[in-house]
Design an enzyme around this catalytic site. Sequence first.
Site, short mmCIF file in Angstrom:
data_model
loop_
_atom_site.label_atom_id
_atom_site.label_comp_id
_atom_site.label_asym_id
_atom_site.label_seq_id
_atom_site.Cartn_x
_atom_site.Cartn_y
_atom_site.Cartn_z
N ASN A 45 0.93 -0.99 -0.16
CA ASN A 45 0.00 -0.19 -0.04
C ASN A 45 0.91 1.48 0.00
O ASN A 45 1.83 1.34 0.73
CB ASN A 45 -0.87 -0.05 1.23
CG ASN A 45 -1.88 1.11 1.22
OD1 ASN A 45 -1.42 2.21 1.52
ND2 ASN A 45 -3.25 1.05 0.91
N SER A 97 -4.93 -0.19 -2.96
CA SER A 97 -5.54 1.10 -2.62
C SER A 97 -6.67 0.83 -1.60
O SER A 97 -7.62 0.23 -2.01
CB SER A 97 -6.11 1.84 -3.81
OG SER A 97 -6.73 3.29 -3.48
N GLU A 98 -6.58 1.69 -0.45
CA GLU A 98 -7.68 1.30 0.53
C GLU A 98 -9.21 1.93 0.17
O GLU A 98 -9.98 1.55 0.63
CB GLU A 98 -7.34 2.07 1.84
CG GLU A 98 -7.23 3.51 1.68
CD GLU A 98 -5.68 4.00 1.69
OE1 GLU A 98 -5.52 4.93 1.95
OE2 GLU A 98 -4.94 3.14 1.10
N ASN A 99 -9.03 2.88 -1.23
CA ASN A 99 -10.30 3.29 -1.64
C ASN A 99 -11.04 2.17 -2.37
O ASN A 99 -11.94 2.28 -2.73
CB ASN A 99 -9.94 4.31 -2.73
CG ASN A 99 -9.46 5.64 -1.95
OD1 ASN A 99 -9.20 5.46 -0.99
ND2 ASN A 99 -9.92 6.74 -2.79
#
Length: 221
Positions: free
Chosen positions: A26, A49-51
């Site tokens: 990440n 991607s934490e999105n």
Amino acid sequence: MMDRAEIKSFIAKRVARDLKDGDVVNLGIGLPTLVPSYLPEGVEVILHSENGILGAGAKPAPHEAEPRYKTDAGGQSARAASYGSYIDSATSFSFVRGGHVNVTILGGLEVDQEGNLANWIIPGKKMPGMGGAMDLLVGAKEVIVAMEHTARGKPKILKQCTLPYTAIHCVDKIITEMCVFVRTPDGLVMTEINPEYTVEDVRLATEAEFQVAEDLKSMCA
């Protein structure tokens, strides 16, 4: 001394050497996003991607972008690679909290000798935003802070952070243009140094206390 224009790429190139083939990685906004460009030959990583992307691909060209639907943590247009997938935010954070991210690479406003990180707000002045950093700092298997060693000539590696913490006792490694610090049970240890600097240069630019490894290596090796 190092030319300022070279600093970010130098740091990103050194960080890239720590990544292993197959790692789930990440990346924070800014300097960390440069790291994939310097991966050693034969090393491929899966970008998270934490999105909501697992297996992020190259940034889309302007005419291909769909910013309303697909963005990275910095709000820039993003897309999955051919092998990647789009997932909802809850699943993405479950992935982080479940310990499935091998490495997270983040920038920092301040780091201290106890491995505490402050990188999300300067009260009353600037709020870069925490994004998913709080979860990543406690959920990732390894935390690397990639940042410039000083800001306007003032140390960023301190005895104790003065800005609000993002998380405590979380940083495993700090990589700057001057050196590499590893956090150990006995405190920070400088394991590598940029040959353009001396140990005394590093001490003058660092408020935190640290030890120098007996087998101190060059960052350029």
